[in-house]
Enzyme design. Structure first.
Site, PDB file in Angstrom:
ATOM      1  N   GLU A   5      -1.064  -8.569   5.448  1.00 52.55           N
ATOM      2  CA  GLU A   5      -0.694  -8.755   6.867  1.00 52.55           C
ATOM      3  C   GLU A   5      -1.909  -8.720   7.789  1.00 52.55           C
ATOM      4  O   GLU A   5      -1.791  -9.077   8.957  1.00 52.55           O
ATOM      5  CB  GLU A   5       0.354  -7.709   7.297  1.00 52.55           C
ATOM      6  CG  GLU A   5      -0.154  -6.283   7.506  1.00 52.55           C
ATOM      7  CD  GLU A   5      -0.384  -5.498   6.213  1.00 52.55           C
ATOM      8  OE1 GLU A   5      -0.281  -6.090   5.119  1.00 52.55           O
ATOM      9  OE2 GLU A   5      -0.687  -4.296   6.319  1.00 52.55           O
ATOM     10  N   CYS A  39       0.831  -1.216   0.000  1.00 48.35           N
ATOM     11  CA  CYS A  39       0.000   0.000   0.000  1.00 48.35           C
ATOM     12  C   CYS A  39       0.861   1.260   0.000  1.00 48.35           C
ATOM     13  O   CYS A  39       1.460   1.581  -1.031  1.00 48.35           O
ATOM     14  CB  CYS A  39      -0.998  -0.050   1.154  1.00 48.35           C
ATOM     15  SG  CYS A  39      -2.409   1.023   0.869  1.00 48.35           S
ATOM     16  N   HIS A  52      -3.259  -5.298   1.702  1.00 42.44           N
ATOM     17  CA  HIS A  52      -2.620  -5.545   3.005  1.00 42.44           C
ATOM     18  C   HIS A  52      -2.730  -7.016   3.405  1.00 42.44           C
ATOM     19  O   HIS A  52      -3.609  -7.375   4.201  1.00 42.44           O
ATOM     20  CB  HIS A  52      -3.332  -4.727   4.089  1.00 42.44           C
ATOM     21  CG  HIS A  52      -3.136  -3.257   3.986  1.00 42.44           C
ATOM     22  ND1 HIS A  52      -2.153  -2.585   4.662  1.00 42.44           N
ATOM     23  CD2 HIS A  52      -3.799  -2.329   3.272  1.00 42.44           C
ATOM     24  CE1 HIS A  52      -2.214  -1.298   4.380  1.00 42.44           C
ATOM     25  NE2 HIS A  52      -3.204  -1.119   3.539  1.00 42.44           N
TER      26      HIS A  52
HETATM   27  N1  GLN Z   1      -3.555   6.374   1.027  1.00 42.05           N
HETATM   28  C1  GLN Z   1      -2.327   6.075   1.691  1.00 42.05           C
HETATM   29  C2  GLN Z   1      -1.165   6.844   1.120  1.00 42.05           C
HETATM   30  O1  GLN Z   1      -1.293   7.555   0.190  1.00 42.05           O
HETATM   31  C3  GLN Z   1      -1.997   4.604   1.663  1.00 42.05           C
HETATM   32  C4  GLN Z   1      -2.988   3.829   2.492  1.00 42.05           C
HETATM   33  C5  GLN Z   1      -2.444   2.591   3.117  1.00 42.05           C
HETATM   34  O2  GLN Z   1      -1.225   2.363   3.198  1.00 42.05           O
HETATM   35  N2  GLN Z   1      -3.335   1.814   3.649  1.00 42.05           N
HETATM   36  O3  GLN Z   1      -0.090   6.736   1.632  1.00 42.05           O
END
Ligand code: GLN
Length: 214
Positions: free
Chosen positions: A193, A80, A191
């Site tokens: 995890e 992410c 994610h």
């Molecule tokens: N929207 C977040 C960002 O731009 C990422 C979200 C996440 O890691 N769950 O960093």
């Protein structure tokens, strides 16, 4: 000796990654300092907020050492926000936001829009086959990015299916790249995890073990 895998511990869900990596047979260590970074065989960049992690990397003087480590071939898995950090190019970043780079992709931040802030989808992930409920990986997306464009050296591992798990049509998101690998870099928009399905972490541990000099 098991591989030692660091989890960047400036912000984000560090502990969950450590648990998943340890279940896959790695030793883990939180990384906040350069000396800690230098001692690991691989590194996870957790989810969180990429703008905050970007700032903290500079404050903790980890940005340049981490860029150098990626360039020298350190295996890194970004989830992410971590995927955003690994991207060479970013759409929708805040003013001055930088990435570490290393993966020849363009990511779009917060790509799924407000209506679908967070959602789950069952994904076919290339390299992940042997789950108890079949091959699909339950992927949890939280204000996730997607990969808008990938260079020729990037191996696409997963795309958004036509429908999410609750049957919602994926619309413009259908077909977008949400997991990729390039050399020793692995990235997922979701994610793994948080689900207890350790197969993506196991894939990364195999990548780290394969890159270690014996
Ligand atoms: N929207 C977040 C960002 O731009 C990422 C979200 C996440 O890691 N769950 O960093």
């Amino acid at each position: 000796m098991p591989a030692t895998i660091g989890v960047l511990a400036l912000q984000g869900d560090v502990r969950e990654h450590q648990v998943a990596l340890e279940a896959a047979g790695a030793r883990t260590v939180p990384v906040r300092r350069r000396a800690e970074l230098e001692a690991v065989d691989g590194l996870v960049l957790p989810g969180g907020e990429s703008t905050t992690i970007d700032k903290l990397l500079r404050i903790f003087e980890l940005r340049e050492p981490l860029r150098d480590a990626i360039e020298s071939g350190l295996p890194v898995y970004g989830s992410c926000a971590g995927m955003i950090l690994l991207a060479e190019r970013i759409i929708g970043g805040i003013d001055g936001q930088q990435t570490l780079g290393g993966m020849d992709v363009t990511v779009r931040r917060n790509a799924f829009g407000r209506q679908v802030d967070s959602f789950e989808a069952d994904l076919e992930v290339s390299g992940v086959t042997d789950g108890p409920d079949g091959a699909a990986v339950r992927a949890v997306f939280i204000r996730a990015p997607w990969i808008e464009e990938a260079g020729p050296e990037v191996e696409v591992l997963a795309r958004i299916p036509e429908r999410t798990t609750d049957g919602t049509a994926a619309g413009a998101a259908a077909g977008k790249i949400v997991a990729a690998r390039s050399g020793r870099l692995l990235a997922t928009a979701f994610h793994p995890e948080v689900t207890g399905d350790g197969r993506v972490h196991a894939l990364f541990v195999r990548l780290v073990n394969g890159s270690r000099r014996s």
